[in-house]
Design a protein around this motif. Structure first.
Motif, short mmCIF file in Angstrom:
data_model
loop_
_atom_site.label_atom_id
_atom_site.label_comp_id
_atom_site.label_asym_id
_atom_site.label_seq_id
_atom_site.Cartn_x
_atom_site.Cartn_y
_atom_site.Cartn_z
N ASP A 183 41.75 -6.31 -13.45
CA ASP A 183 42.43 -5.62 -14.57
C ASP A 183 43.34 -4.75 -14.51
N LEU A 184 44.52 -5.42 -14.90
CA LEU A 184 45.81 -4.61 -14.84
C LEU A 184 45.89 -3.31 -15.29
N ARG A 185 44.89 -2.80 -16.13
CA ARG A 185 44.93 -1.26 -16.54
C ARG A 185 44.38 -0.17 -15.48
N ARG A 191 49.88 -2.91 -16.34
CA ARG A 191 50.84 -3.11 -15.17
C ARG A 191 51.12 -4.50 -15.10
N ALA A 192 51.78 -5.08 -15.98
CA ALA A 192 52.07 -6.43 -15.81
C ALA A 192 53.02 -6.91 -14.83
N VAL A 193 53.66 -6.10 -14.61
CA VAL A 193 54.75 -6.47 -13.57
C VAL A 193 54.96 -5.06 -12.73
N THR A 253 55.44 -21.60 -12.27
CA THR A 253 54.39 -22.30 -12.10
C THR A 253 53.15 -22.06 -11.54
N HIS A 254 51.90 -22.66 -11.84
CA HIS A 254 50.87 -22.46 -11.13
C HIS A 254 50.50 -23.50 -10.20
N ASP A 255 51.29 -24.30 -10.24
CA ASP A 255 51.08 -25.84 -9.59
C ASP A 255 51.92 -25.85 -8.23
N GLY A 305 51.52 -18.29 -9.05
CA GLY A 305 50.46 -17.26 -9.24
C GLY A 305 49.59 -17.55 -10.39
N GLU A 306 48.43 -16.90 -10.43
CA GLU A 306 47.35 -17.22 -11.12
C GLU A 306 47.73 -16.64 -12.61
N SER A 307 47.01 -17.24 -13.38
CA SER A 307 47.44 -16.95 -14.87
C SER A 307 47.07 -15.33 -15.09
N GLY A 308 47.97 -14.57 -15.71
CA GLY A 308 47.99 -13.15 -16.07
C GLY A 308 48.68 -12.46 -14.36
N SER A 309 49.22 -12.99 -13.58
CA SER A 309 49.68 -12.46 -12.41
C SER A 309 51.10 -11.68 -12.98
N GLY A 310 51.81 -12.07 -13.97
CA GLY A 310 52.89 -11.34 -14.50
C GLY A 310 54.26 -12.46 -14.35
N LYS A 311 53.99 -13.53 -14.15
CA LYS A 311 55.03 -14.29 -14.07
C LYS A 311 55.93 -14.64 -15.34
N SER A 312 55.52 -14.71 -16.25
CA SER A 312 56.26 -14.74 -17.51
C SER A 312 56.88 -13.43 -17.93
N ILE A 313 56.18 -12.43 -17.72
CA ILE A 313 56.72 -11.00 -18.10
C ILE A 313 57.75 -10.79 -17.29
N THR A 314 57.85 -11.13 -15.92
CA THR A 314 59.14 -11.17 -15.13
C THR A 314 60.30 -11.86 -15.90
N HIS A 323 55.77 -2.44 -18.08
CA HIS A 323 54.22 -1.99 -18.46
C HIS A 323 54.19 -2.08 -19.69
N PHE A 324 52.82 -2.49 -20.19
CA PHE A 324 52.44 -2.58 -21.64
C PHE A 324 51.47 -1.25 -22.06
N PHE A 325 51.89 -0.37 -23.21
CA PHE A 325 51.50 0.92 -23.43
C PHE A 325 50.31 0.33 -24.56
N THR A 326 49.28 0.06 -24.15
CA THR A 326 48.13 -0.21 -25.10
C THR A 326 47.23 0.83 -25.49
N LYS A 327 46.53 0.61 -26.61
CA LYS A 327 45.63 1.76 -26.79
C LYS A 327 44.47 1.70 -25.80
N ASP A 345 59.61 -21.66 -17.74
CA ASP A 345 58.23 -21.09 -17.50
C ASP A 345 57.12 -22.34 -17.70
N GLU A 346 56.69 -22.67 -16.70
CA GLU A 346 55.53 -23.78 -16.64
C GLU A 346 55.93 -24.97 -17.72
N PRO A 347 57.21 -25.60 -17.36
CA PRO A 347 57.68 -26.52 -18.21
C PRO A 347 57.19 -27.86 -18.23
N1 LIG Z 1 52.19 -7.59 -25.54
C1 LIG Z 1 51.43 -7.56 -24.42
N2 LIG Z 1 50.57 -6.40 -24.65
C2 LIG Z 1 49.64 -6.14 -23.55
N3 LIG Z 1 49.53 -7.04 -22.57
C3 LIG Z 1 50.18 -7.89 -22.26
C4 LIG Z 1 51.16 -8.25 -23.34
N4 LIG Z 1 51.98 -9.34 -23.00
C5 LIG Z 1 51.26 -9.50 -21.57
N5 LIG Z 1 50.53 -8.72 -21.14
C6 LIG Z 1 49.71 -8.77 -20.01
O1 LIG Z 1 50.72 -8.83 -18.87
C7 LIG Z 1 50.09 -9.63 -18.14
C8 LIG Z 1 50.83 -10.66 -17.24
O2 LIG Z 1 50.98 -11.76 -18.24
P1 LIG Z 1 52.16 -12.78 -18.20
O3 LIG Z 1 52.06 -13.74 -19.13
O4 LIG Z 1 53.27 -12.67 -17.18
O5 LIG Z 1 51.31 -13.69 -17.12
P2 LIG Z 1 51.60 -15.06 -16.45
O6 LIG Z 1 51.66 -14.89 -14.98
O7 LIG Z 1 52.56 -15.65 -17.16
O8 LIG Z 1 50.08 -15.99 -16.82
P3 LIG Z 1 50.09 -17.50 -17.48
O9 LIG Z 1 50.03 -18.45 -16.09
O10 LIG Z 1 48.84 -17.50 -17.98
O11 LIG Z 1 51.28 -17.83 -18.15
C9 LIG Z 1 48.65 -10.40 -18.63
O12 LIG Z 1 47.67 -9.43 -18.14
C10 LIG Z 1 48.97 -9.76 -19.99
O13 LIG Z 1 47.39 -9.58 -20.35
#
Ligand SMILES: Nc1ncnc2c1ncn2[C@@H]1O[C@H](COP(=O)(O)OP(=O)(O)OP(=O)(O)O)[C@@H](O)[C@H]1O
Ligand SMILES: [Mg+2]
Lengths: 332, 334
Positions: free
Chosen positions: A281-283, A25-27, A216-218, A44-53, A16-20, A183-185
């Motif tokens: 919205d993941l928040r 809840r990214a993952v 990937t999202h492909d 998964g779509e953009s923002g689904s949490g792949k990179s954060i995983t 999780h990201f604790f923002t203002k 990551d999406e190479p």
């Molecule tokens: N430093 C951060 N602070 C707050 N939220 C973050 C931060 N980094 C990532 N997020 C949030 O975490 C969520 C998941 O991000 P992530 O980069 O894992 O998506 P993704 O699946 O890799 O998407 P993409 O296909 O665009 O790369 C996003 O909604 C993003 O806004």
């Protein structure tokens, strides 16, 4: 397949990201495993949490604001979340290497390729600088960069996008990692170059016997290289199974939605059916299933009950109430 | 490379002609008669006219300008009206004084500024970050003359540990070769003179370093913050490199580019003579030289020195550009 001990096992990961503006809840409850030598896709779509995983696995979540609040990441039997920063540093780049999306910005512009490759090798192996340079030449040769001895002296801007991604791959492979996270190479590359890079991944995997997590999202990339796939939606796994099963018999409405939204070359031009609506919205995730507002099969219970990942078929996990009643749940 | 430098040097010519016209005309636009200011209020009309004739002040401006330019091209910077000394010879003493002061101030400013900026960026929002950036804010807005006077009051008057003015104490002997006192005392193995001239350099040097130090610290911090977000830093982390290596090599080299611009600019300004600092600490450099020349309407001194300052400024700029090339391989000299 089932008897092989997994190389990597991610269990109920919550990052999780604790923002203002609130907690993102990214993952939020991701579980999957990777067996030695296997290729796992994460789509998964953009923002689904792949990179954060992926970044969670490497222990590279920027903190603050990010934090792994729950879960386990077992690699070769050890929980990576229990390791110190120093121990993680010895794993990054050596045991688990990573290739990023944008080869234009992922290499340091002010250092030669040689310096960037040699420093990686020297960080992990007990070799002399000479030996590291020699190794760098071999690596560039292996990933198909012509005239590697001369090219090592070049700066990143003197390479084309595809060549830079080859350099990135060579660098990632420099210490023979047992797991490569990509990551999406290919996203930033031309279509023809994409195919070459995918071929390179396959070839390298065969030669070095390493496991790959291909983000990937492909879905085309998935069908090309992955043994198994995890479909992610809003920080949670929606479906996890063999690639063939997913394409032949995808169960989750989000998976089928993804399948219908990719263009196919067929004589009778089917109409594309994009998934309606936007990711949540993941928040402030809705109560119940986070896909419910966009789902074609939504039921009343979906709006109140959050489904769990259940095994609907041998090695086929789906997180959807449509399949939950009859099958046993694997996570809670 | 050589081609690039010679082309840049050629480009100096029009710039310098422009500066020379500016220097020449500015002083003539300011009201006040140099002959009168030299001879004083009591001079008679005929005395004034005689001096004006002698200095060539009655000739048309273009003749005066032509003479000025011609002399300079011959390497003759003219003669000071006030001291009757050759300006070239005087600059041979004043210029090293200013350069010594500026280099010392710049070294202090770069070392402290860069280190503070890097730490502040790496530990963003920490107490160190807050404190150093508040200090930097004071630093850039600090009136130098006030700071200088406070230093003199504290270190010279109250504690009496540092000399308040000049470059060398009376009674300390130094055989000068280059007129850079620190250098000369090393060359002649004169330890006493080294200590003495260093203690003279300390206060004006630190006073002069304040503003560039603050600017460099702020620039380094913001540049580092920007760079630390870049993809290649993430790559460096993913490779398992040590944090210190990432910060001081991977990040700092990239972050140093905008900082270098600021350093070049500030250094140019300091070399142009720190009028306030040199005046407060009676440092015999070109800043004070020009200041006194302006007060005394010493036309030739003002004109020649402005020209020299302009040349120095442009040269520093050129050196900055060349350093850029070494830091950023993407920049090509066309
Ligand atoms: N430093 C951060 N602070 C707050 N939220 C973050 C931060 N980094 C990532 N997020 C949030 O975490 C969520 C998941 O991000 P992530 O980069 O894992 O998506 P993704 O699946 O890799 O998407 P993409 O296909 O665009 O790369 C996003 O909604 C993003 O806004
Ligand atoms: Mg991503």
């Amino acid at each position: 397949m089932k008897s092989v001990k997994p190389l990597l096992e991610v269990k109920n990961l919550h990052t999780h990201f604790f923002t203002k503006a609130g907690v993102v809840r990214a993952v939020d409850g991701v579980s999957f495993d990777v067996k030695p030598g296997e290729t796992i896709g994460i789509v998964g779509e953009s923002g689904s949490g792949k990179s954060i995983t992926a970044m969670s696995i490497l222990g590279l979540i920027p903190s603050p604001p990010g934090k792994i609040v729950d879960g386990e990441i077992n690699f070769k039997g050890d929980n990576l979340l229990k390791k110190t920063e120093k121990q993680m540093r010895q794993i990054r780049g050596k045991e688990i290497a990573m290739v990023f999306q944008d080869p234009m910005t992922s290499l340091n512009p002010v250092f030669t390729v040689e310096k960037q490759m040699v420093e990686t090798i020297l960080a992990h192996e007990k070799v002399t600088k000479k030996q590291a340079q020699q190794r760098a030449v071999e690596l560039l040769n292996m990933v198909g960069i012509p005239d590697p001895k001369k090219r090592l002296k070049n700066y990143p801007h003197e390479f084309s996008g595809g060549m830079r991604q080859r350099v990135m791959i060579a660098m990632a492979l420099s210490c023979n990692p047992s797991l490569l996270i990509a990551d999406e190479p290919t996203t930033a590359l031309d279509v023809t170059i994409q195919a070459q890079i995918l071929e390179l991944f396959k070839k390298m995997q065969k030669e070095l016997d390493m496991a790959i997590i291909m983000i990937t999202h492909d879905l085309g990339v998935v069908s090309e290289v992955c043994d198994r796939v995890m479909v992610m939606y809003a920080g949670k796994p929606a479906e996890f199974t063999q690639t063939k099963k997913l394409f032949d018999n995808g169960r989750h409405p989000y998976t089928t939605g993804l399948m219908n939204s990719i263009p196919k070359i067929t004589p009778n031009k089917e109409k594309l059916q994009p998934i309606k609506g936007l990711p949540p919205d993941l928040r402030s995730l809705p109560q119940g299933c986070s896909f419910a507002p966009r789902c074609n099969h939504v039921m009343a219970s979906c709006l109140t009950n959050d489904p769990t990942l259940s095994e609907v078929d041998d090695n086929h996990f789906v997180r959807c109430l449509l399949y939950e009643q009859s099958k046993k749940a694997v996570t809670t | 490379m050589i081609k690039y430098i010679s082309r840049r040097l050629l480009m100096l010519i029009p710039v310098l002609i422009g500066v020379s016209i500016l220097a020449f005309s500015l002083i003539h636009l300011v009201p006040g008669d140099p002959a009168r200011s030299i001879l004083g209020e009591k001079a008679t009309q005929s005395q004034l006219e005689a001096l004006q004739e002698e200095l060539g002040l009655n000739d048309p401006y273009y003749v005066q300008y032509g003479r000025f330019l011609g002399d300079i091209l011959k390497g003759n910077l003219g003669e000071s009206i006030q001291s009757k000394e050759s300006i070239g010879v005087e600059l041979l003493h004043k210029l090293p004084a200013t350069i010594e002061l500026a280099v010392f101030a710049m070294i202090v400013a770069i070392i402290v500024g860069v280190i503070a900026g890097v730490i502040a960026a790496v530990k963003q929002y920490s107490w160190f970050d807050n404190m150093s950036m508040t200090a930097a804010l004071f630093g850039v807005s600090m009136p130098i003359f006030w700071l200088g006077l406070m230093m003199i009051w504290l270190f010279s008057v109250t504690f009496d540990i540092l000399p308040p003015s000049g470059r060398l104490s009376t009674g300390v002997e130094l055989h000068t070769i280059t007129n850079f006192y620190l250098l000369d005392s090393i060359l002649t193995g004169n330890w006493l003179a080294f200590k003495d001239s260093f203690s003279h350099l300390l206060m004006p040097g630190l006073a002069l370093a304040t503003i560039p130090m603050a600017i460099i610290a702020r620039m380094t911090r913001s540049s580092m913050l920007e760079v630390m977000r870049q993809d290649y830093i993430r790559t460096a982390n993913a490779k398992g490199l040590k944090k210190t290596l990432i910060v001081f090599q991977h990040a700092l080299k990239n972050a140093s580019l905008p900082v270098l611009t600021v350093i070049g600019l500030q250094f140019g300004l300091l070399l142009g003579g720190a009028v306030l600092t040199e005046t407060i600490f009676s440092w015999p450099g070109i800043g004070r030289y020009v200041y006194l020349a302006v007060l005394g309407r010493d036309y030739p001194v003002v004109q020649s020195t402005i020209l020299i300052i302009a040349i120095i400024f442009v040269l520093v700029n050129l050196i900055t550009d060349i350093l850029y090339k070494y830091l950023d391989p993407r920049i090509k000299f066309e």
